[in-house]
Design a protein around this motif. Structure first.
Motif, PDB file in Angstrom:
ATOM      1  N   ILE A  39       0.885  -1.166   0.000  1.00 33.40           N
ATOM      2  CA  ILE A  39       0.000   0.000   0.000  1.00 33.40           C
ATOM      3  C   ILE A  39       0.921   1.214   0.000  1.00 33.40           C
ATOM      4  O   ILE A  39       1.339   1.687   1.061  1.00 33.40           O
ATOM      5  CB  ILE A  39      -0.940  -0.011   1.224  1.00 33.40           C
ATOM      6  CG1 ILE A  39      -1.758  -1.299   1.262  1.00 33.40           C
ATOM      7  CG2 ILE A  39      -1.877   1.192   1.199  1.00 33.40           C
ATOM      8  CD1 ILE A  39      -2.685  -1.418   2.464  1.00 33.40           C
ATOM      9  N   SER A  40       1.261   1.704  -1.173  1.00 29.12           N
ATOM     10  CA  SER A  40       2.329   2.693  -1.277  1.00 29.12           C
ATOM     11  C   SER A  40       2.029   3.878  -2.186  1.00 29.12           C
ATOM     12  O   SER A  40       2.782   4.849  -2.193  1.00 29.12           O
ATOM     13  CB  SER A  40       3.614   2.012  -1.760  1.00 29.12           C
ATOM     14  OG  SER A  40       3.408   1.370  -3.005  1.00 29.12           O
ATOM     15  N   ASN A  41       0.948   3.814  -2.986  1.00 28.11           N
ATOM     16  CA  ASN A  41       0.593   4.968  -3.812  1.00 28.11           C
ATOM     17  C   ASN A  41       0.027   6.071  -2.937  1.00 28.11           C
ATOM     18  O   ASN A  41      -0.649   5.797  -1.950  1.00 28.11           O
ATOM     19  CB  ASN A  41      -0.435   4.586  -4.876  1.00 28.11           C
ATOM     20  CG  ASN A  41       0.157   3.682  -5.937  1.00 28.11           C
ATOM     21  OD1 ASN A  41       1.361   3.686  -6.160  1.00 28.11           O
ATOM     22  ND2 ASN A  41      -0.686   2.891  -6.581  1.00 28.11           N
ATOM     23  N   ARG A  42       0.278   7.320  -3.304  1.00 28.79           N
ATOM     24  CA  ARG A  42      -0.249   8.451  -2.536  1.00 28.79           C
ATOM     25  C   ARG A  42      -1.343   9.151  -3.327  1.00 28.79           C
ATOM     26  O   ARG A  42      -1.117   9.606  -4.440  1.00 28.79           O
ATOM     27  CB  ARG A  42       0.868   9.432  -2.180  1.00 28.79           C
ATOM     28  CG  ARG A  42       1.681   8.995  -0.989  1.00 28.79           C
ATOM     29  CD  ARG A  42       2.579  10.105  -0.477  1.00 28.79           C
ATOM     30  NE  ARG A  42       3.027   9.824   0.878  1.00 28.79           N
ATOM     31  CZ  ARG A  42       4.091   9.098   1.166  1.00 28.79           C
ATOM     32  NH1 ARG A  42       4.812   8.576   0.202  1.00 28.79           N
ATOM     33  NH2 ARG A  42       4.437   8.886   2.428  1.00 28.79           N
ATOM     34  N   ARG A  43      -2.536   9.218  -2.728  1.00 29.49           N
ATOM     35  CA  ARG A  43      -3.658   9.943  -3.322  1.00 29.49           C
ATOM     36  C   ARG A  43      -4.645  10.248  -2.213  1.00 29.49           C
ATOM     37  O   ARG A  43      -4.785   9.485  -1.251  1.00 29.49           O
ATOM     38  CB  ARG A  43      -4.333   9.116  -4.423  1.00 29.49           C
ATOM     39  CG  ARG A  43      -4.923   7.819  -3.933  1.00 29.49           C
ATOM     40  CD  ARG A  43      -5.294   6.866  -5.042  1.00 29.49           C
ATOM     41  NE  ARG A  43      -6.303   7.420  -5.952  1.00 29.49           N
ATOM     42  CZ  ARG A  43      -6.838   6.704  -6.937  1.00 29.49           C
ATOM     43  NH1 ARG A  43      -6.458   5.450  -7.139  1.00 29.49           N
ATOM     44  NH2 ARG A  43      -7.754   7.242  -7.720  1.00 29.49           N
ATOM     45  N   GLY A  44      -5.334  11.382  -2.329  1.00 28.15           N
ATOM     46  CA  GLY A  44      -6.350  11.727  -1.344  1.00 28.15           C
ATOM     47  C   GLY A  44      -5.848  11.745   0.079  1.00 28.15           C
ATOM     48  O   GLY A  44      -6.559  11.329   0.992  1.00 28.15           O
ATOM     49  N   ARG A  45      -4.602  12.203   0.295  1.00 28.17           N
ATOM     50  CA  ARG A  45      -4.007  12.253   1.636  1.00 28.17           C
ATOM     51  C   ARG A  45      -3.984  10.870   2.292  1.00 28.17           C
ATOM     52  O   ARG A  45      -4.218  10.719   3.489  1.00 28.17           O
ATOM     53  CB  ARG A  45      -4.743  13.259   2.534  1.00 28.17           C
ATOM     54  CG  ARG A  45      -4.765  14.678   2.003  1.00 28.17           C
ATOM     55  CD  ARG A  45      -5.365  15.652   2.977  1.00 28.17           C
ATOM     56  NE  ARG A  45      -4.519  15.790   4.162  1.00 28.17           N
ATOM     57  CZ  ARG A  45      -4.850  16.541   5.220  1.00 28.17           C
ATOM     58  NH1 ARG A  45      -6.001  17.189   5.228  1.00 28.17           N
ATOM     59  NH2 ARG A  45      -4.050  16.632   6.259  1.00 28.17           N
ATOM     60  N   ALA A  46      -3.710   9.856   1.477  1.00 29.82           N
ATOM     61  CA  ALA A  46      -3.668   8.474   1.973  1.00 29.82           C
ATOM     62  C   ALA A  46      -2.675   7.660   1.168  1.00 29.82           C
ATOM     63  O   ALA A  46      -2.318   8.012   0.035  1.00 29.82           O
ATOM     64  CB  ALA A  46      -5.050   7.838   1.883  1.00 29.82           C
ATOM     65  N   LEU A  47      -2.213   6.566   1.759  1.00 32.26           N
ATOM     66  CA  LEU A  47      -1.476   5.539   1.032  1.00 32.26           C
ATOM     67  C   LEU A  47      -2.505   4.559   0.482  1.00 32.26           C
ATOM     68  O   LEU A  47      -3.414   4.137   1.206  1.00 32.26           O
ATOM     69  CB  LEU A  47      -0.504   4.818   1.960  1.00 32.26           C
ATOM     70  CG  LEU A  47       0.629   5.666   2.531  1.00 32.26           C
ATOM     71  CD1 LEU A  47       1.430   4.857   3.558  1.00 32.26           C
ATOM     72  CD2 LEU A  47       1.554   6.170   1.431  1.00 32.26           C
ATOM     73  N   THR A  48      -2.387   4.194  -0.796  1.00 31.54           N
ATOM     74  CA  THR A  48      -3.415   3.367  -1.419  1.00 31.54           C
ATOM     75  C   THR A  48      -2.817   2.241  -2.253  1.00 31.54           C
ATOM     76  O   THR A  48      -1.630   2.243  -2.585  1.00 31.54           O
ATOM     77  CB  THR A  48      -4.334   4.210  -2.334  1.00 31.54           C
ATOM     78  OG1 THR A  48      -3.582   4.668  -3.470  1.00 31.54           O
ATOM     79  CG2 THR A  48      -4.927   5.394  -1.598  1.00 31.54           C
ATOM     80  N   ALA A  49      -3.653   1.275  -2.591  1.00 33.55           N
ATOM     81  CA  ALA A  49      -3.310   0.186  -3.510  1.00 33.55           C
ATOM     82  C   ALA A  49      -4.604  -0.304  -4.138  1.00 33.55           C
ATOM     83  O   ALA A  49      -5.683  -0.190  -3.548  1.00 33.55           O
ATOM     84  CB  ALA A  49      -2.610  -0.953  -2.775  1.00 33.55           C
TER      85      ALA A  49
END
Length: 208
Positions: A39-49
């Motif tokens: 879980i390493s992508n950054r979007r919406g002030r969050a780490l995402t996958a």
């Protein structure tokens, strides 16, 4: 079928990683590990996958805000995904009022005093979003001398982590059921603690 946004709540920082208040983070980590992705992508002030659950696209998210500002990240992610909280949002978080190891699925409701849930209710403008509450309440000898807010931010003991681990597995199963069959089905299968069969939907790896 629309993308399902699955958000685990917690506080950022290694000092909070193994605390009861970070059960939501640990649950989405468990799902990502099963899919073999970080879980390493950054979007919406969050780490995402992104993962696939039973053929449905799921975005896993761990807000990088503090717990009591979780709604800022959730609202931003919903806007970016053009998703509706009543249909496309599932949030996992710790519940002090439930015994450690308990998992409960709900279609919506009040925050029950949980600061992360309170922030989401305020920022998305509705209480009608699905949630999986992971019990972390100390009980008996395991929780002796450990109570309240201080307990939530203290690293868990080995026995506590073992019980929590079972709950994280069940929470991951609940996410898969919500993604493929809906919240009502997850409530029916998870809340009574019925044995779950081996034919439950799986999480597959997907390109980030």
């Amino acid at each position: 079928m629309a993308t399902l946004l699955v958000v685990g709540l917690g506080n950022p920082g290694p000092e909070y990683q193994w605390t009861p208040h970070n059960a939501g983070f640990l649950a989405v980590d468990r799902i990502a590990e099963a899919a073999g992705i970080p879980i390493s992508n950054r979007r919406g002030r969050a780490l995402t996958a992104r993962v696939q659950v039973g053929g449905r696209e799921v975005v896993l998210a761990k807000p990088e805000t503090w717990m009591n500002l979780s709604g800022e990240s959730v609202a931003a992610l919903l806007r970016e995904l053009d998703a509706k909280p009543e249909q496309d949002l599932l949030v996992l978080y710790d519940e002090l009022a439930l015994p450690l190891g308990t998992v409960r699925v709900r279609p919506g409701g009040s925050s029950g005093g949980h600061n992360g849930a309170k922030s989401i209710n305020a920022l998305v403008g509705t209480e009608r979003w699905a949630r999986i509450r992971i019990g972390v309440g100390p009980d008996g000898e395991i929780g002796k001398g450990r109570r309240g807010a201080d307990y939530l931010l203290q690293p868990m003991r080995r026995m506590e982590l073992n019980l929590l681990g079972e709950a994280l597995d069940r929470a991951a199963q609940a996410v898969a059921i919500v993604a493929t069959e809906g919240v009502a089905a997850a409530m029916n299968k998870i809340n009574p603690r019925e044995p779950l069969g081996t034919d439950q939907p799986k999480v597959q790896q997907n390109a980030q």
